[in-house]
Write a protein that holds these residues in place. Sequence first.
Motif, short mmCIF file in Angstrom:
data_model
loop_
_atom_site.label_atom_id
_atom_site.label_comp_id
_atom_site.label_asym_id
_atom_site.label_seq_id
_atom_site.Cartn_x
_atom_site.Cartn_y
_atom_site.Cartn_z
N LYS A 31 0.78 -1.14 0.00
CA LYS A 31 0.06 -0.07 -0.36
C LYS A 31 0.73 1.56 0.35
CE LYS A 31 -3.61 3.04 1.83
NZ LYS A 31 -3.39 4.04 1.03
N ILE A 32 2.26 1.57 0.99
CA ILE A 32 2.58 2.63 1.24
C ILE A 32 3.72 2.98 -0.50
CG2 ILE A 32 4.86 3.61 2.17
CD1 ILE A 32 3.91 2.21 5.06
N ALA A 33 4.16 1.26 -1.34
CA ALA A 33 4.56 1.13 -2.92
C ALA A 33 3.94 2.13 -3.14
CB ALA A 33 5.14 0.17 -3.15
N LYS A 34 2.29 1.82 -3.33
CA LYS A 34 1.87 2.41 -4.82
C LYS A 34 1.09 3.37 -4.21
CE LYS A 34 -0.90 -2.29 -4.53
NZ LYS A 34 -2.00 -2.96 -4.86
N SER A 50 4.31 -4.02 -11.80
CA SER A 50 5.33 -4.36 -11.38
C SER A 50 6.10 -3.82 -9.86
CB SER A 50 6.03 -5.51 -11.79
OG SER A 50 7.02 -5.23 -12.25
N ILE A 51 5.61 -4.44 -8.42
CA ILE A 51 6.38 -4.32 -7.77
C ILE A 51 7.01 -5.16 -7.25
CG2 ILE A 51 6.64 -2.47 -5.78
CD1 ILE A 51 3.59 -2.25 -5.99
N GLU A 52 8.33 -4.62 -6.77
CA GLU A 52 9.92 -5.62 -5.94
C GLU A 52 10.24 -4.44 -5.04
OE1 GLU A 52 12.93 -7.10 -8.42
OE2 GLU A 52 12.04 -5.99 -10.60
N LEU A 53 10.12 -5.35 -3.52
CA LEU A 53 10.26 -4.90 -2.46
C LEU A 53 11.45 -5.10 -2.00
CD1 LEU A 53 6.68 -3.29 -0.86
CD2 LEU A 53 8.69 -1.80 -1.87
N TYR A 54 11.98 -4.90 -1.33
CA TYR A 54 13.55 -4.81 -0.91
C TYR A 54 13.95 -3.85 0.42
CZ TYR A 54 14.32 -6.54 -5.26
OH TYR A 54 14.95 -6.97 -6.67
N VAL A 65 11.15 -1.56 -7.00
CA VAL A 65 11.74 -0.55 -8.30
C VAL A 65 9.77 -1.16 -8.96
CG1 VAL A 65 12.31 -2.42 -10.47
CG2 VAL A 65 14.28 -2.49 -8.54
N MET A 66 9.84 -0.62 -9.19
CA MET A 66 8.27 -0.92 -10.19
C MET A 66 8.37 -0.53 -12.09
SD MET A 66 6.51 2.03 -7.60
CE MET A 66 6.76 2.10 -5.61
N GLY A 72 13.58 3.47 -5.79
CA GLY A 72 13.99 4.60 -4.60
C GLY A 72 13.84 3.87 -3.83
N SER A 73 13.79 4.65 -2.54
CA SER A 73 12.92 3.99 -1.35
C SER A 73 11.79 4.72 -0.56
CB SER A 73 14.54 4.01 -0.90
OG SER A 73 14.68 4.45 -0.24
#
Length: 76
Positions: A31-34, A50-54, A65-66, A72-73
């Motif tokens: 949700k935060i990434a969106k 697509s979303i990759e979260l680290y 990485v979207m 970003g971060s």
Amino acid sequence: AKQPAAKKAELKSDVHIQFDGKSYTQEDLLKIAKDVWKYDLKQKAGDLVSIELYVKPEESMAYYVMNKDFTGSFYI
């Protein structure tokens, strides 16, 4: 008569990241990434594919990485 194969139950799972008195689920981080995609990067919600979260708890950061193009971060 041949009986139909029994349908396998789908695996239900939850991921919780806990650190420094905080707790986040995978849904929370997505949700935060969106929101970053929509409000910070000023992109259309429908364009996100697509979303990759680290997640690095020791830094209180999540790196993303979207759409394989936007990086970003954000603080968590």
